[in-house]
Design a protein around this motif. Structure first.
Motif, PDB file in Angstrom:
ATOM      1  N   ASN A 164       0.817  -1.168   0.019  1.00 17.95           N
ATOM      2  CA  ASN A 164      -0.066   0.154  -0.032  1.00 17.95           C
ATOM      3  C   ASN A 164       0.863   1.260  -0.084  1.00 17.95           C
ATOM      4  O   ASN A 164       1.864   1.372   0.793  1.00 17.95           O
ATOM      5  CB  ASN A 164      -0.938   0.067   1.119  1.00 17.95           C
ATOM      6  CG  ASN A 164      -1.955  -1.017   1.243  1.00 17.95           C
ATOM      7  OD1 ASN A 164      -2.674  -1.133   0.019  1.00 17.95           O
ATOM      8  ND2 ASN A 164      -2.304  -1.820   2.035  1.00 17.95           N
ATOM      9  N   LEU A 165       0.504   2.167  -0.894  1.00 17.30           N
ATOM     10  CA  LEU A 165       1.202   3.370  -1.062  1.00 17.30           C
ATOM     11  C   LEU A 165       0.379   4.535  -0.384  1.00 17.30           C
ATOM     12  O   LEU A 165      -0.737   4.403  -0.379  1.00 17.30           O
ATOM     13  CB  LEU A 165       1.475   3.823  -2.467  1.00 17.30           C
ATOM     14  CG  LEU A 165       2.314   2.589  -3.432  1.00 17.30           C
ATOM     15  CD1 LEU A 165       2.779   3.352  -4.877  1.00 17.30           C
ATOM     16  CD2 LEU A 165       3.504   2.293  -2.841  1.00 17.30           C
ATOM     17  N   ALA A 166       1.272   5.421   0.137  1.00 17.94           N
ATOM     18  CA  ALA A 166       0.465   6.595   0.792  1.00 17.94           C
ATOM     19  C   ALA A 166       0.508   7.848  -0.263  1.00 17.94           C
ATOM     20  O   ALA A 166       0.961   7.863  -1.246  1.00 17.94           O
ATOM     21  CB  ALA A 166       1.130   7.087   2.004  1.00 17.94           C
ATOM     22  N   VAL A 167      -0.621   8.605   0.198  1.00 19.68           N
ATOM     23  CA  VAL A 167      -0.652   9.799  -0.729  1.00 19.68           C
ATOM     24  C   VAL A 167       0.814  10.692  -0.301  1.00 19.68           C
ATOM     25  O   VAL A 167       0.996  11.091   0.829  1.00 19.68           O
ATOM     26  CB  VAL A 167      -1.767  10.835  -0.213  1.00 19.68           C
ATOM     27  CG1 VAL A 167      -1.639  12.301  -1.153  1.00 19.68           C
ATOM     28  CG2 VAL A 167      -2.949  10.103  -0.792  1.00 19.68           C
ATOM     29  N   PRO A 168       1.710  11.089  -1.483  1.00 23.79           N
ATOM     30  CA  PRO A 168       2.782  11.742  -1.085  1.00 23.79           C
ATOM     31  C   PRO A 168       2.484  13.141  -0.450  1.00 23.79           C
ATOM     32  O   PRO A 168       1.427  13.801  -0.834  1.00 23.79           O
ATOM     33  CB  PRO A 168       3.608  11.791  -2.333  1.00 23.79           C
ATOM     34  CG  PRO A 168       2.965  10.946  -3.036  1.00 23.79           C
ATOM     35  CD  PRO A 168       1.403  10.791  -2.772  1.00 23.79           C
ATOM     36  N   SER A 169       3.388  13.629   0.270  1.00 23.68           N
ATOM     37  CA  SER A 169       3.055  14.960   1.103  1.00 23.68           C
ATOM     38  C   SER A 169       3.454  16.026   0.061  1.00 23.68           C
ATOM     39  O   SER A 169       4.256  15.777  -0.904  1.00 23.68           O
ATOM     40  CB  SER A 169       3.935  15.158   2.302  1.00 23.68           C
ATOM     41  OG  SER A 169       5.399  15.373   1.889  1.00 23.68           O
ATOM     42  N   ALA A 170       3.040  17.025   0.073  1.00 25.83           N
ATOM     43  CA  ALA A 170       3.110  18.417  -0.527  1.00 25.83           C
ATOM     44  C   ALA A 170       4.453  18.498  -0.838  1.00 25.83           C
ATOM     45  O   ALA A 170       5.104  19.047  -1.790  1.00 25.83           O
ATOM     46  CB  ALA A 170       2.255  19.712  -0.319  1.00 25.83           C
ATOM     47  N   ALA A 171       5.384  18.692   0.529  1.00 24.55           N
ATOM     48  CA  ALA A 171       6.724  18.995   0.627  1.00 24.55           C
ATOM     49  C   ALA A 171       7.338  18.004  -0.321  1.00 24.55           C
ATOM     50  O   ALA A 171       8.594  18.265  -0.788  1.00 24.55           O
ATOM     51  CB  ALA A 171       7.279  18.816   2.040  1.00 24.55           C
ATOM     52  N   ALA A 172       7.196  16.693  -0.074  1.00 30.14           N
ATOM     53  CA  ALA A 172       7.796  15.618  -0.906  1.00 30.14           C
ATOM     54  C   ALA A 172       7.584  15.707  -2.474  1.00 30.14           C
ATOM     55  O   ALA A 172       8.798  15.635  -3.361  1.00 30.14           O
ATOM     56  CB  ALA A 172       7.540  14.124  -0.637  1.00 30.14           C
ATOM     57  N   VAL A 173       6.575  16.136  -2.904  1.00 32.18           N
ATOM     58  CA  VAL A 173       6.343  16.265  -4.325  1.00 32.18           C
ATOM     59  C   VAL A 173       6.895  17.603  -4.762  1.00 32.18           C
ATOM     60  O   VAL A 173       7.391  17.687  -5.986  1.00 32.18           O
ATOM     61  CB  VAL A 173       4.779  16.516  -4.395  1.00 32.18           C
ATOM     62  CG1 VAL A 173       4.734  16.941  -5.947  1.00 32.18           C
ATOM     63  CG2 VAL A 173       3.983  15.162  -4.073  1.00 32.18           C
ATOM     64  N   ALA A 174       7.017  18.726  -4.032  1.00 38.58           N
ATOM     65  CA  ALA A 174       7.572  19.866  -4.375  1.00 38.58           C
ATOM     66  C   ALA A 174       9.412  19.630  -4.675  1.00 38.58           C
ATOM     67  O   ALA A 174       9.798  20.112  -5.745  1.00 38.58           O
ATOM     68  CB  ALA A 174       7.464  20.923  -3.319  1.00 38.58           C
ATOM     69  N   GLY A 175       9.804  18.847  -3.827  1.00 39.57           N
ATOM     70  CA  GLY A 175      11.007  18.403  -3.818  1.00 39.57           C
ATOM     71  C   GLY A 175      11.726  17.734  -5.083  1.00 39.57           C
ATOM     72  O   GLY A 175      12.490  17.830  -5.626  1.00 39.57           O
ATOM     73  N   TYR A 176      10.635  16.822  -5.500  1.00 39.98           N
ATOM     74  CA  TYR A 176      10.605  16.093  -6.811  1.00 39.98           C
ATOM     75  C   TYR A 176      10.650  16.852  -7.743  1.00 39.98           C
ATOM     76  O   TYR A 176      11.456  16.625  -8.733  1.00 39.98           O
ATOM     77  CB  TYR A 176       9.601  15.103  -6.442  1.00 39.98           C
ATOM     78  CG  TYR A 176       9.457  14.387  -7.775  1.00 39.98           C
ATOM     79  CD1 TYR A 176      10.507  13.477  -8.303  1.00 39.98           C
ATOM     80  CD2 TYR A 176       8.414  14.625  -8.904  1.00 39.98           C
ATOM     81  CE1 TYR A 176      10.547  12.741  -9.695  1.00 39.98           C
ATOM     82  CE2 TYR A 176       8.297  13.756 -10.193  1.00 39.98           C
ATOM     83  CZ  TYR A 176       9.236  13.058 -10.419  1.00 39.98           C
ATOM     84  OH  TYR A 176       9.067  12.155 -11.635  1.00 39.98           O
ATOM     85  N   LEU A 177       9.827  17.980  -7.744  1.00 37.78           N
ATOM     86  CA  LEU A 177       9.621  18.751  -8.878  1.00 37.78           C
ATOM     87  C   LEU A 177      10.681  19.561  -9.155  1.00 37.78           C
ATOM     88  O   LEU A 177      11.320  19.873 -10.478  1.00 37.78           O
ATOM     89  CB  LEU A 177       8.396  19.623  -8.812  1.00 37.78           C
ATOM     90  CG  LEU A 177       6.950  19.005  -9.024  1.00 37.78           C
ATOM     91  CD1 LEU A 177       5.779  20.044  -8.522  1.00 37.78           C
ATOM     92  CD2 LEU A 177       6.640  18.253 -10.071  1.00 37.78           C
ATOM     93  N   GLU A 178      11.536  20.053  -8.107  1.00 36.84           N
ATOM     94  CA  GLU A 178      12.569  20.806  -8.336  1.00 36.84           C
ATOM     95  C   GLU A 178      13.819  19.933  -8.759  1.00 36.84           C
ATOM     96  O   GLU A 178      14.505  20.556  -9.587  1.00 36.84           O
ATOM     97  CB  GLU A 178      12.880  21.659  -6.812  1.00 36.84           C
ATOM     98  CG  GLU A 178      12.074  22.540  -6.290  1.00 36.84           C
ATOM     99  CD  GLU A 178      12.649  22.916  -4.894  1.00 36.84           C
ATOM    100  OE1 GLU A 178      13.813  23.142  -4.670  1.00 36.84           O
ATOM    101  OE2 GLU A 178      11.686  23.002  -3.929  1.00 36.84           O
ATOM    102  N   LYS A 179      13.802  18.637  -8.299  1.00 35.43           N
ATOM    103  CA  LYS A 179      14.944  17.923  -8.601  1.00 35.43           C
ATOM    104  C   LYS A 179      14.714  17.202 -10.304  1.00 35.43           C
ATOM    105  O   LYS A 179      15.612  17.273 -10.992  1.00 35.43           O
ATOM    106  CB  LYS A 179      14.988  16.779  -7.800  1.00 35.43           C
ATOM    107  CG  LYS A 179      16.264  16.031  -8.117  1.00 35.43           C
ATOM    108  CD  LYS A 179      16.319  14.842  -6.973  1.00 35.43           C
ATOM    109  CE  LYS A 179      17.416  13.794  -7.123  1.00 35.43           C
ATOM    110  NZ  LYS A 179      17.571  12.815  -6.203  1.00 35.43           N
TER     111      LYS A 179
END
Length: 383
Positions: A164-179
Motif C-alpha cells: 500500500n502506497l500513501a499519498v505523497p506529502s506536498a513537501a515531498a512532491v515539491a522537492g521532486y519537482l525541483e529535482k
C-alpha cells in the motif's frame, strides 16, 4: 540516478522492497498487488521494483546499470508492461501475457509482468488471469497495480502480496519537482499544493503554464457562479479547453511515436517509408485511433477539473470547521473569496456540492455527454 529516484514520498515501501529485491530469490513472492491512489506512483513503483529484481546490483547503487536503464525505459526483453487507455483491459491481451509469462527469461533472473490498472479487468478476464497468479511459472513475477485492494476481485486479492502506497506529502512532491524538472521552489510548492499529492498532475502544473492558467480561471469561474447563463458559459469554456488540450497532447504523442518508429527502423525524418513498414507506420496516426485517444485524454482533463472544483468546497468546509491550521487550504490564491463563501454558505450546502461533484464524476465515467454533465453540475453549484 538511482532506481528509486522517481519514487516520491514512499520511503518505507522503498526500504521494504529494496530488502526483498536483495534477499534470497527463493523467498520472493511471485504475485504482488501494488495499491495507491491516483498519482501516488504505483506504476513507477512497479517498474522500480522490477528493475531492482532484474539488475545485478538489485538497485542498491546510485549509478544505474544497463539493465536498470532498460527496465525503466520499457525496453528490457524480460519485463512486459500492459497499460491501456481504454475503459477495460481485453481478455486477449491477458491471454497473450500469460503466454509470455510461461517463457524462460532470456537474460535476467526473472520474467516480470506488470499490469497497470488491473481494476479495469472484467470478471471473466480476471478469471483467465487467476490461475497464473495463484501458480506462477517458476521464473515469473507478476506485479499488478490498482488504486486499492478493494478495487480488485477478492480471488486476485487473496492470492497476492499487497503493498500500500500513501499519498505523497506536498513537501515531498515539491522537492521532486525541483529535482526532476528544475521547477523554481515557489512554483514547485504551488504545483504540489494544487495537485493534492498527485505527482503527474503536479508535474503538469509545474511545466505547463497554460494548464495552470486554465485551473485558475476555472476556480474563479466557479466562485463567481450566480446565474444559469454563467453556468452554461463556464461549462462550454471548460469543455472547449479540455478538447483543445487533448488534441495538442495526442498530436504531440503521435509525432513522438512516428519519430521513434523512424529511429528504430533506421529512417531519417524525410525518408520514405518502405512498403513493408507502411501499414505499421500509418497505424500510429490512424484517424480512429487518434480520435479515441483524444476522447480519453479530454476525459482525463475534465476529471482533473472535477478535482479542482471539489477542492473549493473542501476549503469551504475546512474554514467552516476551523481546521485551517491542521490541514491548510488548497486554493490559497482564492482565500478571500472562499472565506466569504464559507461565511454565507450553510455547512450542509458545502457537503451537498461535494456530492454534486461526485455525481458528475459518475456520469462522466458512465460516458455521459461532458457538456451536459458540467452544465448540470455548474447549475447545481450556484449560490
Amino acid at each position: 540516478m538511482s532506481v528509486w529516484d522517481s519514487i516520491v514520498g514512499q520511503q518505507a515501501v522503498v526500504e521494504q522492497l529494496k530488502t526483498i529485491a536483495a534477499g534470497d530469490p527463493r523467498q520472493i513472492a511471485q504475485s504482488w498487488l501494488i495499491c495507491g491512489p491516483p498519482g501516488s506512483g504505483r506504476s513507477n513503483m512497479a517498474r522500480a521494483f522490477a528493475a531492482a529484481l532484474e539488475s545485478p546490483d538489485h538497485g542498491m547503487d546510485d549509478e544505474p546499470t544497463k539493465v536498470t536503464k532498460q527496465v525503466l525505459a520499457g525496453t528490457h526483453p524480460d519485463v512486459s508492461v500492459l497499460a491501456t487507455d481504454k475503459v477495460t483491459i481485453g481478455i486477449d491481451q491477458v491471454r497473450d501475457l500469460i503466454g509470455v509469462s510461461e517463457q524462460m527469461p532470456s537474460t535476467a533472473p526473472w520474467r516480470i509482468i506488470i499490469i497497470e490498472d488491473v481494476d479495469r479487468m472484467l470478471e471473466r478476464t480476471t478469471n483467465v488471469l487467476l490461475k497464473e497468479i495463484e501458480e506462477p511459472a517458476e521464473h515469473c513475477i507478476w506485479l499488478l497495480c490498482a488504486p486499492s485492494a478493494q478495487d480488485v476481485l477478492p480471488t486476485i486479492r487473496s492470492r497476492t502480496r499487497i503493498v500500500n502506497l500513501a499519498v505523497p506529502s506536498a513537501a515531498a512532491v515539491a522537492g521532486y519537482l525541483e529535482k526532476s524538472v528544475g521547477a523554481e521552489p515557489k512554483i514547485a510548492r504551488r504545483a504540489a499544493r494544487l495537485a493534492e499529492g498527485h505527482i503527474g498532475i503536479a508535474k503538469l502544473y509545474a511545466t505547463d503554464e497554460r494548464v495552470m492558467t486554465d485551473r485558475d480561471e476555472l476556480v474563479v469561474g466557479v466562485l463567481n457562479l450566480h446565474k444559469a447563463s454563467e453556468a452554461v458559459l463556464l461549462a462550454g469554456t471548460l469543455n472547449a479547453n479540455a478538447k483543445a488540450q487533448a488534441d495538442v497532447d495526442v498530436a504531440a504523442q503521435a509525432a513522438r511515436e512516428e519519430s521513434d518508429f523512424r529511429r528504430v527502423n533506421g529512417l531519417g525524418p524525410a525518408d520514405r517509408i518502405p512498403p513493408n513498414l507502411r501499414g505499421a507506420y500509418n497505424a500510429i496516426s490512424k484517424k480512429d485511433e487518434l480520435k479515441r485517444r483524444a476522447t480519453r485524454r479530454s476525459r482525463d482533463v475534465l476529471d482533473r477539473a472535477l478535482n479542482s472544483i471539489a477542492s473549493i468546497y473542501r476549503d469551504v468546509a475546512v474554514l467552516q470547521n476551523n481546521a485551517e491550521d491542521a490541514v491548510g487550504l488548497i486554493n490559497l490564491e482564492n482565500r478571500a473569496a472562499i472565506t466569504d463563501l464559507a461565511s454565507r454558505m450553510p455547512r450542509a450546502a458545502a457537503i451537498e456540492r461535494l456530492d454534486e461533484v461526485a455525481t458528475a464524476r459518475r456520469r462522466l465515467m458512465g460516458n455521459g455527454n461532458p457538456l451536459l454533465v458540467f452544465e448540470s453540475l455548474f447549475c447545481a453549484l450556484i449560490f
